[in-house]
Write an enzyme that holds these catalytic residues in place. Structure first.
Site, PDB file in Angstrom:
ATOM      1  N   ASP A 228     -23.107  54.982  25.114  1.00  0.00           N
ATOM      2  CA  ASP A 228     -22.022  54.871  26.193  1.00  0.00           C
ATOM      3  C   ASP A 228     -20.832  55.785  25.492  1.00  0.00           C
ATOM      4  OD1 ASP A 228     -22.198  52.951  24.168  1.00  0.00           O
ATOM      5  OD2 ASP A 228     -21.240  51.375  25.632  1.00  0.00           O
ATOM      6  N   ASP A 252     -32.520  62.382  28.632  1.00  0.00           N
ATOM      7  CA  ASP A 252     -32.430  62.699  29.972  1.00  0.00           C
ATOM      8  C   ASP A 252     -31.152  62.809  30.866  1.00  0.00           C
ATOM      9  OD1 ASP A 252     -33.394  63.510  32.597  1.00  0.00           O
ATOM     10  OD2 ASP A 252     -34.252  61.897  33.065  1.00  0.00           O
TER      11      ASP A 252
END
Ligand code: NAD
Length: 378
Positions: A228, A252
């Site tokens: 994050d 990804d």
């Protein structure tokens, strides 16, 4: 030394851009005394048209005999109604599995000449930028064949819940970490491992293994970020990063975020690497090299596609599979030189510092300009 390259031009703009990349490779060969032999192979929509299969077995077999594979792109509207297992994109999965590539390397580079393509403000780009430029140059190494995309998944009997499983073995993690450290060796020697070790057990295994392996690479600065925070740091100061290594799922997402920061899909290259094949050990890992863009059917065959992503993919091949760093740098410098001279394909025109002096050129002229810059480089 001779190098054999499997060429899979594919569909749409694939052949347009791969032709330019091979011409540049040939110029590299002439300049540096290397020989590149090409084996042209069919995969994707064109293979479906000729053989009924997206990845004919003979394509895979021939590709396995080569040192590396250069791919254009596959797919297009013509084949979109076929069932999933017969779609052109299946060829990509088949090639990745067949050539056992497990580490996906995606550079995200913002060249100063294309500064205005980046959605970030000047002061954000400058913050923490260790590269002394107003661009950035980072590399995301994503684990490609494990983790939650390949773990056990399902639904409960009553259909009220579903699950996906993130599973990683030590071997799967260690081999991709080694690829990332090898990449950091030939870059700015900084590696950031991204995980969610405050919550996930699989991430704690990634972190333990990175800590252990970092001792083998004392000259490389290893750091850690939670995913994050990394997503935030990428838009707060991308210039702080050199190599980021992470799992399949996190990679990804982060690699798409980083790609958006460069603003130009026609410029972005990629490599998918496996282990060195034993008989080719001195040449480095086998790999699939391809631009990240698709087959762009809307502009195929019109001499307007940007060939630079394919040319930069060929540079990655020189660097990672063939260990030809000097040659890779020469190709990258030639790309820089044509951008400095104001040459732009349509997709990157009107966005850079050269806005007034830009010259819009087509695919072939852009390829020829890179080739000329390469030949004329000191
Ligand atoms: P795309 O990347 O082909 O095109 C998206 C947009 O970017 C289009 O407007 C296109 O004209 C433009 N563009 C892409 N590459 C460019 C270049 N080099 N120069 C200038 N402009 C460029 O993505 P899409 O339209 O979503 O997909 C088209 C087809 O490609 C689909 O069949 C898709 O499945 C396939 N695809 C293949 C790959 C691959 O082979 N690795 C990757 C993505 C998509």
């Amino acid at each position: 030394m001779n190098y054999s390259i499997a060429l899979v031009p594919g569909d749409g703009i694939g052949p347009d851009v791969v032709t330019q990349a091979t011409e540049v490779l040939d110029a590299v060969g002439d300049k540096f005394g290397r020989t590149f032999n090409y084996v042209e192979l069919e995969a994707g929509g064109c293979a479906i048209d000729h053989t009924g299969e997206p990845l004919p077995p003979e394509t895979l077999e021939a590709a396995k005999q080569c040192d590396a594979l250069l791919l254009g792109a596959v797919g297009g509207p013509k084949w979109e109604t076929l069932p999933g297992n017969l779609r052109p994109e299946r060829a990509l999965l088949g090639l990745r599995a067949g050539l056992e590539v497990y580490a996906n390397l995606r550079p995200a580079v913002l060249l100063p000449q294309l500064r205005s393509a980046c959605p970030l403000k000047d002061e954000v780009l400058a913050a923490g930028n260790l590269q002394g430029t107003d661009g950035f140059d980072l590399l995301i190494v994503r684990e490609l064949t494990g983790g939650i995309y390949f773990g056990k998944q399902g639904r409960s009997d009553d259909g009220n819940s579903a699950f996906d499983t993130e599973t990683y073995s030590k071997g799967e993690i260690e081999r991709v970490l080694r690829t990332a450290y090898a990449a950091a060796e030939v870059r700015r020697k900084k590696l950031c491992m991204v995980d969610k070790a405050n919550v996930l057990e699989s991430s704690r295994l990634w972190r333990e293994l990175t800590q252990a392996l970092s001792r083998e690479y004392p000259h490389i600065e290893t750091s850690y970020l939670y995913v994050d925070n990394c997503a935030m740091q990428l838009v707060r100061s991308p210039g702080q990063f050199d190599v980021i290594v992470t799992s399949n799922l996190f990679g990804d997402i982060l690699s798409d975020e980083a790609a958006v920061l460069t603003g130009s899909i026609g410029m972005l290259a990629s490599a998918s690497l496996g282990a060195p094949a034993s008989s080719l050990a001195q040449k480095g890992p086998r790999g699939i090299y391809e631009p990240i863009h698709g087959s762009a059917p809307d502009i195929a065959g019109r001499d307007i596609a940007n060939p630079l992503a394919a040319i930069l993919s060929a540079a990655m091949m020189l660097r990672y599979s063939f260990g030809l760093e000097k040659e890779a740098l020469a190709v990258e410098a030639a790309v820089n030189a044509v951008l400095d001279a104001g040459l732009r394909t349509q997709d990157i025109a009107g966005r850079g510092d050269h806005a007034g002096n830009e010259k819009v050129v087509g695919t072939r002229k852009m390829g020829a300009a890179v080739l000329e810059a390469l030949i004329n480089e000191a």
